[in-house]
Scaffold this active site. Sequence first.
Site, short mmCIF file in Angstrom:
data_model
loop_
_atom_site.label_atom_id
_atom_site.label_comp_id
_atom_site.label_asym_id
_atom_site.label_seq_id
_atom_site.Cartn_x
_atom_site.Cartn_y
_atom_site.Cartn_z
N ARG A 164 -24.10 1.02 -14.30
CA ARG A 164 -23.35 0.01 -15.08
C ARG A 164 -24.13 -0.41 -16.34
NH1 ARG A 164 -20.32 1.45 -11.52
NH2 ARG A 164 -18.76 0.15 -10.48
N SER A 237 -15.48 -5.87 -9.90
CA SER A 237 -16.73 -6.41 -9.33
C SER A 237 -17.33 -7.42 -10.31
CB SER A 237 -17.75 -5.31 -9.12
OG SER A 237 -17.24 -4.33 -8.26
N GLU A 333 -21.98 -8.48 -13.56
CA GLU A 333 -21.53 -7.22 -14.16
C GLU A 333 -20.58 -7.49 -15.32
OE1 GLU A 333 -18.48 -4.44 -13.91
OE2 GLU A 333 -19.34 -3.65 -12.06
#
Length: 337
Positions: A164, A237, A333
């Site tokens: 990520r 998420s 995130e």
Amino acid sequence: MQIQENISLKPYNTFGIKVQARYFVECFHIHDICDAIAFQKENKLPLLILGGGSNILFTKDFEGLVLKISLFGKKIIKEDENHLWLKVQAGENWNELVEYCVANNWGGIENLTLIPGTVGAAPMQNIGAYGVELQEVFECLEAFHIATGEIHRFDKKDCKFGYRESVFKNELKNQYIILAVTLKLFKNPILNYSYADVQKFLSEHHITPSVQSISEAVRQIRLAKLPNPAEIGNAGSFFKNPYVSKKHYEYLKRDYPNMPAYTLDENTYKVPAAWLIEQAGWKGYQEGDAGVHHKQPLVLINKGNAKGHEIWQLAQKIKKNVEAKFGVTLQTEVNIY
Ligand code: EPU
């Protein structure tokens, strides 16, 4: 190019947060981007580049210029016996691209079915799901350098992809606008169905793995587990899955023998944040319209009229609680504005 004033950003963020942008412009061509950046520089405005708005939480109005990237088109630029290089403009919808590739039996991104957002946003955080990350099919991208107005090419190594992560979230943050991404796809696909959920789905339904069946498996797994942003506001998420040292892992394992974890190297383990959040008692929790999804606690939700700062406060409480209980620090995130 038309610069609009005091525009609601609710339709432009999948959390469905009601905030306003002081200025808003949708760019359909590169010259729109040049003009919009000239306006932003002239007026010394904060700038926000928006793709699908599926990885962002607005906690207040944005007192600057929001630039929505709506560059469309895709083109095969090269082919050989086994591969195909597809150049895709940044504004294209990611899942529509996946469906197009799956329909043509071009392999590589079928595991990334149903990820919300645009093609231009995909390299920003090296999107990943069900055992595959964008970087595995990434060839290069073109990006507009905001400071100089030049167009620069980035190859895979230049993007510094990680879990990520990319250079565009770190040292080059806010410096570039991604214009187009080239993917290297497979005509004779190498399938990846190693992820437990995918494997289970295929065997339970007696399905032979193929680009199409893996895409369908991922689609059904996601629909069963993750809230549809069109129905319940969310940005996937909210936190990343944290890394812990071997020592920390062993310490936790003594107290929580059932704790799941994946070994990354001999000294690093990845622990599912969903598990930590569930164990800390937050699964399905709700505070006004801000909540924690009842099937996937890594996903924070807006049940209707939650304010961005309410979701942010809930995230902080979860983070503090997980830290106190497990000594593990969760990292966000989603981008916070
Ligand atoms: N788990 C629980 N309770 C739950 C759900 C999950 O304890 O209610 C534990 C289980 O041990 C499970 C593990 O968490 O095995 C992993 O769960 P899951 O397979 O749902 O994946 P995840 O790690 O929670 C990551 C990505 C998702 C991606 C899935 C599938 C991150 C931050 N998230 O979630 O990506 O779809 O894997 O590959 O890495 C996103 O980035 O927005 C996103 C949705």
